[in-house]
Design a protein around this motif. Structure first.
Motif, PDB file in Angstrom:
ATOM      1  N   TYR A 165       0.827  -1.208   0.000  1.00  0.00           N
ATOM      2  CA  TYR A 165       0.000   0.000   0.000  1.00  0.00           C
ATOM      3  C   TYR A 165       0.862   1.260   0.000  1.00  0.00           C
ATOM      4  CZ  TYR A 165      -3.829  -3.178   0.815  1.00  0.00           C
ATOM      5  OH  TYR A 165      -4.732  -4.199   0.675  1.00  0.00           O
ATOM      6  N   GLY A 166       2.154   1.098  -0.264  1.00  0.00           N
ATOM      7  CA  GLY A 166       3.060   2.246  -0.305  1.00  0.00           C
ATOM      8  C   GLY A 166       3.340   2.851   1.059  1.00  0.00           C
ATOM      9  N   LYS A 167       3.210   2.033   2.104  1.00  0.00           N
ATOM     10  CA  LYS A 167       3.385   2.523   3.476  1.00  0.00           C
ATOM     11  C   LYS A 167       4.628   1.915   4.116  1.00  0.00           C
ATOM     12  CE  LYS A 167      -0.675   4.589   3.365  1.00  0.00           C
ATOM     13  NZ  LYS A 167      -0.814   6.021   3.345  1.00  0.00           N
ATOM     14  N   LYS A 168       5.219   2.674   5.020  1.00  0.00           N
ATOM     15  CA  LYS A 168       6.314   2.206   5.872  1.00  0.00           C
ATOM     16  C   LYS A 168       5.763   2.025   7.276  1.00  0.00           C
ATOM     17  CE  LYS A 168       9.950   2.705   3.070  1.00  0.00           C
ATOM     18  NZ  LYS A 168      10.530   1.525   2.499  1.00  0.00           N
ATOM     19  N   ASN A 210       3.249   8.740   4.935  1.00  0.00           N
ATOM     20  CA  ASN A 210       3.263   7.348   4.498  1.00  0.00           C
ATOM     21  C   ASN A 210       3.745   6.391   5.580  1.00  0.00           C
ATOM     22  OD1 ASN A 210       2.181   7.707   1.972  1.00  0.00           O
ATOM     23  ND2 ASN A 210       4.154   8.051   1.002  1.00  0.00           N
ATOM     24  N   LYS A 211       3.928   6.893   6.785  1.00  0.00           N
ATOM     25  CA  LYS A 211       4.377   6.041   7.891  1.00  0.00           C
ATOM     26  C   LYS A 211       3.186   5.690   8.772  1.00  0.00           C
ATOM     27  CE  LYS A 211       8.442   6.476   9.621  1.00  0.00           C
ATOM     28  NZ  LYS A 211       9.636   6.919  10.355  1.00  0.00           N
ATOM     29  N   ILE A 212       2.909   4.366   8.864  1.00  0.00           N
ATOM     30  CA  ILE A 212       1.780   3.939   9.692  1.00  0.00           C
ATOM     31  C   ILE A 212       2.245   3.679  11.118  1.00  0.00           C
ATOM     32  CG2 ILE A 212       0.444   3.042   7.749  1.00  0.00           C
ATOM     33  CD1 ILE A 212       1.240   0.195   8.690  1.00  0.00           C
ATOM     34  N   SER A 213       1.466   4.190  12.052  1.00  0.00           N
ATOM     35  CA  SER A 213       1.718   3.994  13.472  1.00  0.00           C
ATOM     36  C   SER A 213       0.371   3.886  14.173  1.00  0.00           C
ATOM     37  CB  SER A 213       2.498   5.172  14.060  1.00  0.00           C
ATOM     38  OG  SER A 213       3.772   5.268  13.472  1.00  0.00           O
ATOM     39  N   ILE A 249      -3.883  -3.246  10.574  1.00  0.00           N
ATOM     40  CA  ILE A 249      -2.874  -2.669   9.675  1.00  0.00           C
ATOM     41  C   ILE A 249      -3.555  -2.120   8.420  1.00  0.00           C
ATOM     42  CG2 ILE A 249      -0.885  -3.210   8.186  1.00  0.00           C
ATOM     43  CD1 ILE A 249      -0.232  -3.041  11.229  1.00  0.00           C
ATOM     44  N   LEU A 250      -4.523  -2.851   7.892  1.00  0.00           N
ATOM     45  CA  LEU A 250      -5.245  -2.388   6.705  1.00  0.00           C
ATOM     46  C   LEU A 250      -5.998  -1.092   6.988  1.00  0.00           C
ATOM     47  CD1 LEU A 250      -6.449  -5.864   5.418  1.00  0.00           C
ATOM     48  CD2 LEU A 250      -4.659  -4.416   4.395  1.00  0.00           C
ATOM     49  N   HIS A 251      -6.560  -0.968   8.189  1.00  0.00           N
ATOM     50  CA  HIS A 251      -7.172   0.306   8.572  1.00  0.00           C
ATOM     51  C   HIS A 251      -6.129   1.419   8.541  1.00  0.00           C
ATOM     52  CE1 HIS A 251     -11.329  -0.383   9.485  1.00  0.00           C
ATOM     53  NE2 HIS A 251     -11.085  -1.312  10.406  1.00  0.00           N
ATOM     54  N   LEU A 252      -4.956   1.157   9.107  1.00  0.00           N
ATOM     55  CA  LEU A 252      -3.895   2.176   9.118  1.00  0.00           C
ATOM     56  C   LEU A 252      -3.429   2.521   7.707  1.00  0.00           C
ATOM     57  CD1 LEU A 252      -1.757   0.994  12.178  1.00  0.00           C
ATOM     58  CD2 LEU A 252      -3.506   2.809  12.114  1.00  0.00           C
ATOM     59  N   CYS A 253      -3.576   1.571   6.790  1.00  0.00           N
ATOM     60  CA  CYS A 253      -3.212   1.814   5.385  1.00  0.00           C
ATOM     61  C   CYS A 253      -4.312   2.541   4.618  1.00  0.00           C
ATOM     62  CB  CYS A 253      -2.884   0.489   4.692  1.00  0.00           C
ATOM     63  SG  CYS A 253      -1.325  -0.250   5.218  1.00  0.00           S
ATOM     64  N   GLY A 254      -5.447   2.796   5.276  1.00  0.00           N
ATOM     65  CA  GLY A 254      -6.504   3.594   4.651  1.00  0.00           C
ATOM     66  C   GLY A 254      -7.724   2.831   4.201  1.00  0.00           C
ATOM     67  N   ILE A 255      -7.813   1.550   4.502  1.00  0.00           N
ATOM     68  CA  ILE A 255      -8.981   0.768   4.095  1.00  0.00           C
ATOM     69  C   ILE A 255     -10.018   0.813   5.210  1.00  0.00           C
ATOM     70  CG2 ILE A 255      -9.822  -1.518   3.428  1.00  0.00           C
ATOM     71  CD1 ILE A 255      -7.028  -2.049   2.286  1.00  0.00           C
ATOM     72  N   ASN A 256     -11.246   1.170   4.849  1.00  0.00           N
ATOM     73  CA  ASN A 256     -12.336   1.253   5.813  1.00  0.00           C
ATOM     74  C   ASN A 256     -13.284   0.082   5.621  1.00  0.00           C
ATOM     75  OD1 ASN A 256     -11.492   3.756   6.996  1.00  0.00           O
ATOM     76  ND2 ASN A 256     -12.152   4.741   5.094  1.00  0.00           N
ATOM     77  N   ARG A 303     -16.973  -3.205   3.383  1.00  0.00           N
ATOM     78  CA  ARG A 303     -16.698  -4.486   4.066  1.00  0.00           C
ATOM     79  C   ARG A 303     -16.124  -5.508   3.087  1.00  0.00           C
ATOM     80  NH1 ARG A 303     -14.547  -6.158   8.157  1.00  0.00           N
ATOM     81  NH2 ARG A 303     -14.166  -8.255   7.519  1.00  0.00           N
ATOM     82  N   GLU A 304     -16.668  -5.529   1.869  1.00  0.00           N
ATOM     83  CA  GLU A 304     -16.196  -6.475   0.856  1.00  0.00           C
ATOM     84  C   GLU A 304     -14.756  -6.151   0.432  1.00  0.00           C
ATOM     85  OE1 GLU A 304     -20.575  -6.436   0.954  1.00  0.00           O
ATOM     86  OE2 GLU A 304     -19.097  -4.842   0.800  1.00  0.00           O
ATOM     87  N   ILE A 305     -14.456  -4.863   0.343  1.00  0.00           N
ATOM     88  CA  ILE A 305     -13.090  -4.441  -0.005  1.00  0.00           C
ATOM     89  C   ILE A 305     -12.127  -4.858   1.107  1.00  0.00           C
ATOM     90  CG2 ILE A 305     -11.605  -2.416  -0.361  1.00  0.00           C
ATOM     91  CD1 ILE A 305     -14.135  -1.106  -1.711  1.00  0.00           C
ATOM     92  N   MET A 306     -12.537  -4.660   2.357  1.00  0.00           N
ATOM     93  CA  MET A 306     -11.700  -5.053   3.490  1.00  0.00           C
ATOM     94  C   MET A 306     -11.481  -6.563   3.496  1.00  0.00           C
ATOM     95  SD  MET A 306      -9.866  -4.450   6.206  1.00  0.00           S
ATOM     96  CE  MET A 306     -10.152  -2.851   6.973  1.00  0.00           C
ATOM     97  N   GLU A 307     -12.542  -7.332   3.297  1.00  0.00           N
ATOM     98  CA  GLU A 307     -12.410  -8.794   3.304  1.00  0.00           C
ATOM     99  C   GLU A 307     -11.472  -9.271   2.205  1.00  0.00           C
ATOM    100  OE1 GLU A 307     -16.286 -10.622   3.257  1.00  0.00           O
ATOM    101  OE2 GLU A 307     -16.773  -9.821   5.236  1.00  0.00           O
TER     102      GLU A 307
END
Length: 142
Positions: A30-33, A72-75, A108-115, A122-126
């Motif tokens: 996802y282009g994240k560190k 771009n840094k997830i924490s 982690i996916l939430h931190l990468c911007g997926i809701n 929900r389908e995108i997250m799954e």
């Protein structure tokens, strides 16, 4: 840095080194560190307390993600109820290990911007969870 802690519960049997490398690999897609990520494994009672205190929600959940991302840094701090993970594994007829890793990467996916709350999200997250779990499978086999 990724840390793994417990509060009022035993540490789950996860391979921390492999799990950390997998999390970093997923974030990179996802282009994240990865910055500072703290996993806090806890009981249902603790996650309910956190949910009430910080989110004003009065229900149990499997994960609560506090997002401290910058650029771009997830924490973040990720509270995971191992009680709910076990219940969900039984409900969804999944192994405990698979469900635990699904929840670990969900935050982690939430931190990468997926809701996952809006229409179609929900389908995108799954799909993202399933793709990440496949990466874990590939990662562990190497």
């Amino acid at each position: 840095m990724i840390t793994y802690q417990t509060e009022d519960i035993a540490m789950p049997a996860i391979h921390k080194r492999e799990t950390t490398a997998w999390i970093k690999a997923v974030a990179e897609t996802y282009g994240k560190k990865v910055g500072e990520i703290a996993y806090i494994f806890c009981s249902d009672e603790k996650i309910l307390e956190v949910n009430r205190q910080y989110l004003q929600h009065d229900y149990y959940t499997d994960i609560i993600t506090f997002d401290y991302c910058v650029g771009n840094k997830i924490s973040g701090d990720l509270f995971i109820s191992l009680d709910t993970v076990r219940t969900n594994a039984e409900q969804f007829n999944a192994s405990y290990d698979t469900e635990l890793h699904r929840v670990i990467i969900h935050g982690i996916l939430h931190l990468c911007g997926i809701n996952d709350k809006g229409p179609g999200e929900r389908e995108i997250m799954e799909a993202a969870e399933n793709k990440a779990l496949q990466m874990l499978s590939d990662f562990v086999q190497k």
